[in-house]
Design an enzyme around this catalytic site. Structure first.
Site, PDB file in Angstrom:
ATOM      1  N   LEU A 100       0.864  -1.184   0.000  1.00 55.91           N
ATOM      2  CA  LEU A 100       0.000   0.000   0.000  1.00 55.91           C
ATOM      3  C   LEU A 100       0.898   1.230   0.000  1.00 55.91           C
ATOM      4  O   LEU A 100       2.016   1.193   0.527  1.00 55.91           O
ATOM      5  CB  LEU A 100      -0.882   0.021   1.249  1.00 55.91           C
ATOM      6  CG  LEU A 100      -1.941  -1.088   1.367  1.00 55.91           C
ATOM      7  CD1 LEU A 100      -2.676  -0.974   2.701  1.00 55.91           C
ATOM      8  CD2 LEU A 100      -2.926  -1.023   0.213  1.00 55.91           C
ATOM      9  N   ASP A 101       0.387   2.337  -0.556  1.00 60.83           N
ATOM     10  CA  ASP A 101       1.139   3.594  -0.525  1.00 60.83           C
ATOM     11  C   ASP A 101       1.284   4.062   0.922  1.00 60.83           C
ATOM     12  O   ASP A 101       0.485   3.679   1.784  1.00 60.83           O
ATOM     13  CB  ASP A 101       0.397   4.681  -1.316  1.00 60.83           C
ATOM     14  CG  ASP A 101       0.241   4.307  -2.777  1.00 60.83           C
ATOM     15  OD1 ASP A 101       1.052   3.515  -3.273  1.00 60.83           O
ATOM     16  OD2 ASP A 101      -0.711   4.817  -3.411  1.00 60.83           O
ATOM     17  N   ALA A 102       2.236   4.951   1.159  1.00 64.03           N
ATOM     18  CA  ALA A 102       2.471   5.444   2.533  1.00 64.03           C
ATOM     19  C   ALA A 102       1.215   6.082   3.119  1.00 64.03           C
ATOM     20  O   ALA A 102       0.933   5.933   4.308  1.00 64.03           O
ATOM     21  CB  ALA A 102       3.625   6.436   2.535  1.00 64.03           C
TER      22      ALA A 102
END
Ligand code: URA
Length: 230
Positions: A100-102
């Site tokens: 997942l993105d940050a």
């Protein structure tokens, strides 16, 4: 190993649930109830939970409710890795099954079973992922058909596979996709002139994020959850 940790590693309880089970008198060793969470379990000691012997697991399958500002890799020095949130041994042997993105939150699966991780992420396996998406502009009913037909992303040769869009409100939707292209959800909405302002993963295949897990908390998967990835 501390008793509360031993229980986490042998059951699907979180650390706080394990502590509660101990203080409730549900844990015993040779029929003696243990009420101290800090009790040290010695090698070969048999621990029982509600009278049933529990053993520390071998291969680990974990669900974590990822908070924002943690990353799904181990190489960025600006932000901490989600693996730092796990109080387990041999962290370096764990794989993060689908990044997942940050700034994305929610369900993240972590394991030391490389093949299982591959089944979650391999495009061939088409394991579905469901996201709750917050948008900055209203989404119309016409978007449902567009997503079902396959959104064409910028700089991609082929359109995305059909995706299921369920409208919750003007600016909140549930989106289920069965691929994992780079920044896929954000790019899909950009392709229809919208912008994702919040992204939270709720489900992978049939595994749903446990609603008792706060952001940053985790638990081991049940056998049924782990076996549901085929
Ligand atoms: N799609 C995105 O754009 N970001 C994520 O973190 C996951 C899916």
């Amino acid at each position: 190993m501390r008793l509360d940790k031993y229980i986490c590693q042998s059951t699907t309880l979180t650390r706080s649930q394990a502590k509660k089970a101990i203080t409730q008198g549900r844990i015993s060793s040779s029929e003696n109830t243990i009420r101290s969470t800090a009790y040290k379990v010695s090698e070969n000691e048999q621990i029982s939970f509600d009278g049933k012997v529990i053993n520390v697991r071998g291969i680990r399958y974990i669900m974590l409710n990822k908070p924002a500002d943690f990353i799904c890799s181990t190489v960025d020095e600006q932000l901490p890795s989600i693996l730092n949130l796990l109080d387990v041994e041999k962290r370096e042997q764990l794989f993060i099954a689908g990044r997942l993105d940050a700034d994305t939150t929610g369900l993240t699966l972590i394991t030391d079973d490389g093949q299982w991780s591959h089944k979650v992420t391999s495009p061939r396996n088409k394991c579905s992922k469901c996201y709750r998406v917050g948008l900055n502009a209203p989404v119309g009913e016409d978007a449902v058909a567009l997503f079902r037909e396959g959104i064409q992303l910028k700089n991609e040769a082929k359109p995305c596979l059909p995706a299921e869009l369920q409208i919750i409100s003007e600016t909140e939707v549930l989106l289920t996709i069965s691929e994992g292209k780079y920044h896929q959800v954000k790019r899909m909405f950009a392709a229809v002139g919208n912008h994702v302002v919040e992204l939270h993963r709720e489900k992978i295949g049939s595994i749903e994020l446990d609603s008792s897990l706060d952001l940053g908390e985790w638990r081991y998967l049940t056998d049924a959850e782990a076996q549901s990835i085929a």
